[in-house]
Design an enzyme around this catalytic site. Structure first.
Site, PDB file in Angstrom:
ATOM      1  CE  LYS A 104       3.263 -19.456  14.076  1.00  0.00           C
ATOM      2  NZ  LYS A 104       4.155 -18.101  14.413  1.00  0.00           N
ATOM      3  CG  ASP A 160       4.579 -22.140  11.707  1.00  0.00           C
ATOM      4  OD1 ASP A 160       5.747 -21.770  12.629  1.00  0.00           O
ATOM      5  OD2 ASP A 160       4.255 -21.961  11.786  1.00  0.00           O
ATOM      6  NE  ARG A 196      -0.560  -0.496   5.270  1.00  0.00           N
ATOM      7  CZ  ARG A 196      -0.964  -0.041   6.122  1.00  0.00           C
ATOM      8  NH1 ARG A 196      -1.972  -0.372   6.069  1.00  0.00           N
ATOM      9  NH2 ARG A 196      -0.713  -0.986   7.481  1.00  0.00           N
TER      10      ARG A 196
HETATM   11  N1  LIG Z   1       7.123 -12.815   9.504  1.00  0.00           N
HETATM   12  C1  LIG Z   1       7.388 -13.651   9.447  1.00  0.00           C
HETATM   13  O1  LIG Z   1       8.696 -14.630   9.963  1.00  0.00           O
HETATM   14  C2  LIG Z   1       6.169 -15.029   8.393  1.00  0.00           C
HETATM   15  C3  LIG Z   1       6.101 -16.096   8.472  1.00  0.00           C
HETATM   16  C4  LIG Z   1       5.020 -16.702   7.880  1.00  0.00           C
HETATM   17  C5  LIG Z   1       4.538 -16.318   8.472  1.00  0.00           C
HETATM   18  N2  LIG Z   1       3.884 -14.676   8.793  1.00  0.00           N
HETATM   19  C6  LIG Z   1       2.709 -13.984   8.312  1.00  0.00           C
HETATM   20  O2  LIG Z   1       2.437 -13.516   7.329  1.00  0.00           O
HETATM   21  C7  LIG Z   1       1.947 -12.348   8.118  1.00  0.00           C
HETATM   22  C8  LIG Z   1       2.295 -10.956   7.796  1.00  0.00           C
HETATM   23  O3  LIG Z   1       3.476 -10.520   8.355  1.00  0.00           O
HETATM   24  P1  LIG Z   1       4.565  -9.848   8.357  1.00  0.00           P
HETATM   25  O4  LIG Z   1       5.592 -11.137   9.047  1.00  0.00           O
HETATM   26  O5  LIG Z   1       5.093  -9.652   6.759  1.00  0.00           O
HETATM   27  O6  LIG Z   1       4.176  -8.651   8.903  1.00  0.00           O
HETATM   28  P2  LIG Z   1       4.707  -7.212   9.109  1.00  0.00           P
HETATM   29  O7  LIG Z   1       4.355  -6.678  10.409  1.00  0.00           O
HETATM   30  O8  LIG Z   1       6.268  -6.943   8.233  1.00  0.00           O
HETATM   31  O9  LIG Z   1       4.267  -6.090   8.159  1.00  0.00           O
HETATM   32  C9  LIG Z   1       2.304  -6.758   7.871  1.00  0.00           C
HETATM   33  C10 LIG Z   1       2.977  -5.457   5.882  1.00  0.00           C
HETATM   34  O10 LIG Z   1       1.142  -5.557   5.731  1.00  0.00           O
HETATM   35  C11 LIG Z   1       1.294  -4.667   4.938  1.00  0.00           C
HETATM   36  N3  LIG Z   1      -0.850  -4.343   5.511  1.00  0.00           N
HETATM   37  C12 LIG Z   1      -1.073  -3.862   6.157  1.00  0.00           C
HETATM   38  N4  LIG Z   1      -2.046  -3.764   6.588  1.00  0.00           N
HETATM   39  C13 LIG Z   1      -2.571  -3.695   5.128  1.00  0.00           C
HETATM   40  C14 LIG Z   1      -3.766  -3.476   4.607  1.00  0.00           C
HETATM   41  N5  LIG Z   1      -4.460  -3.027   5.427  1.00  0.00           N
HETATM   42  N6  LIG Z   1      -3.814  -3.681   3.163  1.00  0.00           N
HETATM   43  C15 LIG Z   1      -1.932  -3.915   2.635  1.00  0.00           C
HETATM   44  N7  LIG Z   1      -1.177  -3.681   2.886  1.00  0.00           N
HETATM   45  C16 LIG Z   1      -1.261  -3.422   4.685  1.00  0.00           C
HETATM   46  C17 LIG Z   1       1.761  -3.328   5.442  1.00  0.00           C
HETATM   47  O11 LIG Z   1       2.065  -3.001   4.763  1.00  0.00           O
HETATM   48  C18 LIG Z   1       2.891  -4.294   5.645  1.00  0.00           C
HETATM   49  O12 LIG Z   1       3.884  -4.425   4.287  1.00  0.00           O
HETATM   50  C19 LIG Z   1       1.136 -12.771   9.195  1.00  0.00           C
HETATM   51  O13 LIG Z   1      -0.179 -12.825   8.996  1.00  0.00           O
HETATM   52  C20 LIG Z   1       2.030 -13.486   9.690  1.00  0.00           C
HETATM   53  O14 LIG Z   1       1.592 -14.165  10.867  1.00  0.00           O
HETATM   54  C21 LIG Z   1       4.817 -13.944   8.916  1.00  0.00           C
HETATM   55  O1  LIG Z   2       7.411 -13.767  14.107  1.00  0.00           O
HETATM   56  P1  LIG Z   2       6.643 -14.664  14.381  1.00  0.00           P
HETATM   57  O2  LIG Z   2       6.439 -14.916  15.946  1.00  0.00           O
HETATM   58  O3  LIG Z   2       5.334 -13.768  13.760  1.00  0.00           O
HETATM   59  O4  LIG Z   2       6.174 -16.117  13.627  1.00  0.00           O
HETATM   60  C1  LIG Z   2       7.003 -16.426  12.504  1.00  0.00           C
HETATM   61  C2  LIG Z   2       6.886 -17.552  11.318  1.00  0.00           C
HETATM   62  O5  LIG Z   2       5.038 -17.712  11.661  1.00  0.00           O
HETATM   63  C3  LIG Z   2       7.102 -18.522  12.050  1.00  0.00           C
HETATM   64  O6  LIG Z   2       6.868 -20.109  10.939  1.00  0.00           O
END
Ligand SMILES: NC(=O)c1ccc[n+]([C@@H]2O[C@H](COP(=O)([O-])OP(=O)(O)OC[C@H]3O[C@@H](n4cnc5c(N)ncnc54)[C@H](O)[C@@H]3O)[C@@H](O)[C@H]2O)c1
Ligand SMILES: O=P(O)(O)OC[C@H](O)CO
EC number: 1.1.1.94
Length: 298
Positions: free
Chosen positions: A164, A217, A33
């Site tokens: 988790k 996980d 965004r």
């Molecule tokens: N970081 C990890 O290691 C990891 C691994 C697996 C899964 N996930 C999952 O992936 C998802 C995102 O996590 P992340 O680590 O990227 O989080 P983050 O906080 O780093 O980033 C979230 C992103 O989403 C965007 N965002 C937020 N609201 C939004 C909206 N309304 N419209 C469009 N974009 C929007 C933000 O601008 C940001 O770029 C979560 O559900 C998390 O559980 C994260």
């Molecule tokens: O940093 P967390 O706790 O959002 O975990 C990231 C991933 O889901 C790990 O698989």
């Protein structure tokens, strides 16, 4: 449609790591965004015109994002978020179902810290979809350092990935209270049983909880300060307010809202979820030490 092209939507930690990984075999676009200085960053319209989309925005934002931005044009989609919508208790696959047919969608699960994926460290992921064809198409995009597995158990993967996060908060609390490794291992093991029981209610398969999406996980997230959810737990045990913890974190910790969703669903369907319930109470202000006493007593 940009046939054969792939784009990641959401340029947070996970979106950027997936973009890096999916760029190893072919060009991969990324959109968010707010404009970012990342190679192959494109606007949303461009991204949405790609045949393959990987959506990595937080779970709580998905419904609104889909309503405001998404038009289905036969794209194939992989959902990378891990959470349950707190306002409704709705699973993400149900939310997406109003926008995308079953055969066009899959869900990523398994142990995967973005910080390691972006360094090309090896990992294994599950791509969960009703369609094996969709799995075959997406798995070709993944780099050699990521091994992919196929599963049809979407609800199991979704619940495991979301639950988790709540258990990782509990584990962080355990560490923050210096309760020791015995207590932590017990908590994680009972947490695994608890999330499997919760999943069973919704038709999830036991095997999913014993594999990468569940135990894999959970063991990762509930054992490391690399996890945002775990760090939320540590902060709570140190007596910090949730507001301050989230302000310092600056990234999403899905377990916080997912705890509300699990509470809603457990109450509605009378599912026994003692650990998630105590996490929710702590998030709402209960003293973690009192929670511990109650958890052991009951
Ligand atoms: N970081 C990890 O290691 C990891 C691994 C697996 C899964 N996930 C999952 O992936 C998802 C995102 O996590 P992340 O680590 O990227 O989080 P983050 O906080 O780093 O980033 C979230 C992103 O989403 C965007 N965002 C937020 N609201 C939004 C909206 N309304 N419209 C469009 N974009 C929007 C933000 O601008 C940001 O770029 C979560 O559900 C998390 O559980 C994260
Ligand atoms: O940093 P967390 O706790 O959002 O975990 C990231 C991933 O889901 C790990 O698989």
């Amino acid at each position: 449609m940009r046939k054969g092209q792939i784009a990641v939507i959401g340029a947070g930690k996970w979106g950027q790591a997936l973009h890096f990984a999916l760029s190893s075999k072919q060009e991969c676009f990324i959109s968010s965004r707010t404009k970012r200085d990342i190679k192959n960053f494109v606007d949303l319209d461009f991204a949405l015109s790609c045949e393959y989309l990987v959506i990595a925005i937080p779970a709580q934002e998905i419904r609104t994002w889909l309503k405001e931005n998404f038009v289905f044009k036969n794209q194939k989609i992989l959902v990378a978020s891990k959470g349950i919508e707190a306002s409704s208790g709705e699973f993400l696959n149900n939310i997406y179902a109003d926008f995308v047919p079953d055969e066009n969608i899959g869900f990523i699960s398994g142990p995967s810290f973005a910080a390691e994926v972006i360094k090309a460290l090896p990992c294994a992921l599950v791509l969960n979809s009703k369609s094996k064809e969709l799995y075959d198409e997406f798995s070709k995009f993944f780099p050699d350092f990521i091994k992919t597995y196929y599963s049809k158990d979407i609800i199991g993967a979704e619940i495991a990935g979301a639950y988790k996060n709540v258990l990782a908060i509990a584990s962080g609390i355990c560490e923050g209270l210096n309760l020791g490794k015995n207590a932590q291992a017990s908590l994680i093991a009972r947490g695994l049983v608890e999330m499997q029981r919760f999943g069973k209610h919704f038709g999830a398969k036991k095997a999913t909880f014993l594999g990468l999406s569940g135990a894999g996980d959970l063991f990762l997230t509930a054992n490391s300060t690399m996890s945002r959810n775990y760090r939320v737990g540590l902060g709570l045990a140190q007596g910090k307010s949730l507001e301050l913890i989230l302000e310092e974190l600056k990234e999403v910790a899905e377990g916080v809202k997912t705890a509300t969703a699990i509470e809603k669903l457990s109450n509605k369907y009378t599912i026994y979820t003692p650990i998630a319930k105590e996490v929710k109470l702590i998030l709402d202000g209960k003293n973690p030490k009192d929670s511990l006493k109650d958890l052991i007593k009951n």
